[in-house]
Design a protein around this motif. Structure first.
Motif, PDB file in Angstrom:
ATOM      1  N   THR A  65       0.838  -1.191   0.000  1.00 45.26           N
ATOM      2  CA  THR A  65       0.000   0.000   0.000  1.00 45.26           C
ATOM      3  C   THR A  65       0.879   1.250   0.000  1.00 45.26           C
ATOM      4  O   THR A  65       2.069   1.190   0.309  1.00 45.26           O
ATOM      5  N   ASP A  66       0.281   2.381  -0.339  1.00 42.57           N
ATOM      6  CA  ASP A  66       1.068   3.617  -0.462  1.00 42.57           C
ATOM      7  C   ASP A  66       1.503   4.206   0.880  1.00 42.57           C
ATOM      8  O   ASP A  66       2.338   5.088   0.910  1.00 42.57           O
ATOM      9  N   TRP A  67       0.974   3.737   1.995  1.00 46.73           N
ATOM     10  CA  TRP A  67       1.358   4.254   3.309  1.00 46.73           C
ATOM     11  C   TRP A  67       1.905   3.121   4.179  1.00 46.73           C
ATOM     12  O   TRP A  67       1.664   3.028   5.368  1.00 46.73           O
ATOM     13  N   CYS A  68       2.652   2.238   3.555  1.00 44.61           N
ATOM     14  CA  CYS A  68       3.182   1.067   4.249  1.00 44.61           C
ATOM     15  C   CYS A  68       4.514   1.405   4.921  1.00 44.61           C
ATOM     16  O   CYS A  68       5.388   2.028   4.319  1.00 44.61           O
ATOM     17  N   ARG A  69       4.639   1.013   6.176  1.00 46.86           N
ATOM     18  CA  ARG A  69       5.888   1.141   6.917  1.00 46.86           C
ATOM     19  C   ARG A  69       6.195  -0.182   7.573  1.00 46.86           C
ATOM     20  O   ARG A  69       5.297  -0.876   8.044  1.00 46.86           O
ATOM     21  N   GLU A  70       7.446  -0.510   7.625  1.00 47.59           N
ATOM     22  CA  GLU A  70       7.868  -1.778   8.214  1.00 47.59           C
ATOM     23  C   GLU A  70       7.589  -1.775   9.714  1.00 47.59           C
ATOM     24  O   GLU A  70       8.040  -0.888  10.438  1.00 47.59           O
ATOM     25  N   PRO A  71       6.835  -2.752  10.204  1.00 50.56           N
ATOM     26  CA  PRO A  71       6.608  -2.839  11.654  1.00 50.56           C
ATOM     27  C   PRO A  71       7.926  -2.959  12.416  1.00 50.56           C
ATOM     28  O   PRO A  71       8.897  -3.553  11.942  1.00 50.56           O
ATOM     29  N   GLY A  72       7.930  -2.363  13.590  1.00 52.83           N
ATOM     30  CA  GLY A  72       9.100  -2.459  14.462  1.00 52.83           C
ATOM     31  C   GLY A  72      10.177  -1.443  14.171  1.00 52.83           C
ATOM     32  O   GLY A  72      11.250  -1.494  14.762  1.00 52.83           O
ATOM     33  N   SER A  73       9.914  -0.484  13.278  1.00 49.84           N
ATOM     34  CA  SER A  73      10.943   0.495  12.926  1.00 49.84           C
ATOM     35  C   SER A  73      10.624   1.897  13.441  1.00 49.84           C
ATOM     36  O   SER A  73      11.313   2.848  13.102  1.00 49.84           O
ATOM     37  N   ALA A  74       9.598   2.030  14.269  1.00 46.21           N
ATOM     38  CA  ALA A  74       9.210   3.349  14.782  1.00 46.21           C
ATOM     39  C   ALA A  74       9.891   3.647  16.116  1.00 46.21           C
ATOM     40  O   ALA A  74      10.341   2.742  16.818  1.00 46.21           O
ATOM     41  N   GLY A  75       9.943   4.913  16.421  1.00 51.51           N
ATOM     42  CA  GLY A  75      10.438   5.368  17.714  1.00 51.51           C
ATOM     43  C   GLY A  75       9.664   6.603  18.121  1.00 51.51           C
ATOM     44  O   GLY A  75       9.270   7.398  17.277  1.00 51.51           O
ATOM     45  N   ALA A  76       9.423   6.769  19.411  1.00 52.80           N
ATOM     46  CA  ALA A  76       8.676   7.926  19.889  1.00 52.80           C
ATOM     47  C   ALA A  76       9.167   8.322  21.272  1.00 52.80           C
ATOM     48  O   ALA A  76       9.608   7.477  22.057  1.00 52.80           O
TER      49      ALA A  76
END
Length: 133
Positions: A65-76
């Protein structure tokens, strides 16, 4: 422009979005503001941070999809008024603490945790510098 609702929403996707939502609610204290989808599929979820106007949006991993991000790669980084109580809560849930509670050279008390999907969450007392006019 004065705004009462958050204008910045970190977003992430998860392989097991229902389980991650449960984790973020139980371990960190987020509050589910909205959740759409059927069964194990989460099309959209809004999790509110109970101490302020911030939150995050998330959903199930949707490759291609056009808004796909790999799970587990976020930080906050999330501001909390009672970092000691939150740290105790995280410890009580045997969370994967990647940086224990401590003080920084910029005056914050912080710690960091990795969630079951691999995302990094830092919680602390540093609310940022005041905005300049």
């Amino acid at each position: 422009m004065t705004q009462s609702n958050p204008a910045v929403w970190p977003t992430l996707q998860a392989h097991d979005a229902p389980a991650l939502i449960d984790y973020l609610v139980e371990v960190f204290g987020f509050v589910v503001g909205a959740r759409y989808g059927d069964g194990d599929r989460v099309d959209h979820a809004q999790l509110n941070w109970p101490e302020g106007t911030g939150g995050l949006m998330m959903g199930s991993y949707k490759p291609g999809t056009d808004w796909c991000r790999e799970p587990g790669s976020a930080g906050a980084y999330i501001v909390t008024a009672d970092v000691d109580a939150l740290y105790a809560r995280v410890q009580d849930h045997n969370a994967d603490i990647t940086r224990p509670l401590g003080s920084t050279d910029y005056g914050s008390r912080e710690f960091a945790v990795r969630d079951p999907e691999g995302n990094l969450w830092s919680f602390g007392t540093y609310a940022g510098e005041p905005r300049q006019s």
